[in-house]
Design an enzyme around this catalytic site. Structure first.
Site, PDB file in Angstrom:
ATOM      1  CG  HIS A  99     -15.152  64.087  37.313  1.00  0.00           C
ATOM      2  ND1 HIS A  99     -13.863  64.473  37.590  1.00  0.00           N
ATOM      3  CD2 HIS A  99     -15.896  64.526  38.349  1.00  0.00           C
ATOM      4  CE1 HIS A  99     -13.841  65.123  38.734  1.00  0.00           C
ATOM      5  NE2 HIS A  99     -15.064  65.166  39.227  1.00  0.00           N
ATOM      6  CG  ASP A 146     -11.318  64.062  35.265  1.00  0.00           C
ATOM      7  OD1 ASP A 146     -12.214  64.423  34.475  1.00  0.00           O
ATOM      8  OD2 ASP A 146     -11.471  63.994  36.499  1.00  0.00           O
ATOM      9  CB  SER A 234     -14.278  68.091  40.533  1.00  0.00           C
ATOM     10  OG  SER A 234     -13.894  66.932  41.179  1.00  0.00           O
ATOM     11  N   GLY A 235     -12.414  70.019  38.806  1.00  0.00           N
ATOM     12  CA  GLY A 235     -12.356  70.878  37.643  1.00  0.00           C
ATOM     13  C   GLY A 235     -11.537  72.124  37.868  1.00  0.00           C
TER      14      GLY A 235
END
Ligand code: ARG
Length: 287
Positions: A99, A146, A234-235
């Site tokens: 994402h 994801d 995120s990530g």
């Protein structure tokens, strides 16, 4: 003042995805809009929840030598341009969240390594030559699978982290990044926090119909909240103790309703589920 960046709104994953796309695809006006929406939300419905990486501490230089920031190329400091995290898994490969990059081209991305302080002169910026978004992303539910891989234009001076091969029951987990803190600020120095593992059944109970036990794992303090990853993390990695006393990559910061809310744990992409798919991409890239 920190420039507006995308942040995840407290309980609408749609915004998270939109925000990530905008961050990757650029557009200052849009970024202002998402930033504002997220800030309003953080101050909003939950009011007094303790939002930080929430509940954590500064990362020391060398503590997670694979931790990198992911941002946009261009003007401004790395801290001003960072919007996600990532983990170096080979000298020229970074694993991050789908994402974070789903709407990006390789040329829209830059990787920041070399210091936990994104305002430090020691930060190296590396261009991205190619990217691979997981083919199963968003299937069978939103945010399933994801993960994405970035092939770097040149090797980074970082220590790769090994991938967990056991889908699992973890014990102690720790996560880190440059995401929002409890003070609702983006720190210049990365932060980390230890978060208890939450099993698939308990996580499904927290998010009925929204989890995929196969490709997601959950962590946090289900009863009390107060510790979590947050927008901008995120990530980045969530890590478990490995066999040799080091750490292995158990997951990738993915989503959650709000941050650090009781009853709403952090959800992470479960790396052991796609370690083989990752190896195939690396082989294709000749890494
Ligand atoms: N989706 C977020 C991001 O893009 C990370 C959210 C993690 N949320 C959580 N409550 N653990 O930065």
């Amino acid at each position: 003042m920190h420039p507006e960046r995308f942040t995840v709104d407290s309980n609408r994953k749609y915004l998270a995805r939109l925000g990530a796309g905008l961050a990757a695809g650029l557009g200052a006006a849009a970024l202002v809009w998402t930033g504002t929406a997220a800030n309003a939300e953080i101050a909003g419905p939950q009011g007094d929840f303790e939002a930080q990486i929430i509940g954590g501490d500064e990362v020391a230089e060398g503590q997670y030598p694979w931790l990198v920031g992911l941002g946009s190329p261009g003007e401004g400091t790395p801290w001003e341009r960072q919007f996600c995290g990532g983990s170096v898994i080979a000298p020229t490969v970074v694993l991050t969240a789908a994402h974070c990059v789903e709407d990006a081209a390789a040329g829209d991305l830059a990787v920041f390594s070399g210091s936990v302080d994104l305002e430090s002169a020691d930060v190296a910026e590396t261009a991205v030559a190619d990217l691979h978004v997981a083919p199963g992303y968003n299937d069978p539910v939103a945010f399933a699978n994801d993960w994405a891989l970035l092939l770097l234009a040149e090797p980074v001076d970082a220590e790769p982290i090994g991938l967990s091969a056991d889908p699992a029951v973890f014990d102690a987990l720790e996560t880190a990044g440059w995401g929002l803190t409890e003070d609702n600020e983006y720190p210049t120095v990365a932060r980390w926090v230890e978060v208890p593992f939450i099993d698939d059944d308990a996580c499904a109970g927290a998010y009925p119909g929204e989890t995929d036990a196969v490709s997601m794992l959950c962590a946090g303090d289900l009863a009390d909240g107060g510790i979590d990853s947050c927008s901008g993390d995120s990530g980045g990695p969530i890590m478990a103790p490995g066999e040799d006393g080091g750490l292995v990559l158990a997951g990738i910061v993915s989503w959650g309703y709000g941050s650090a809310e009781a009853g709403h744990p952090g959800v992470y992409a479960e790396v052991a589920e796609f370690d083989e798919a990752i190896a195939e991409v690396l082989a294709d890239w000749g890494v």
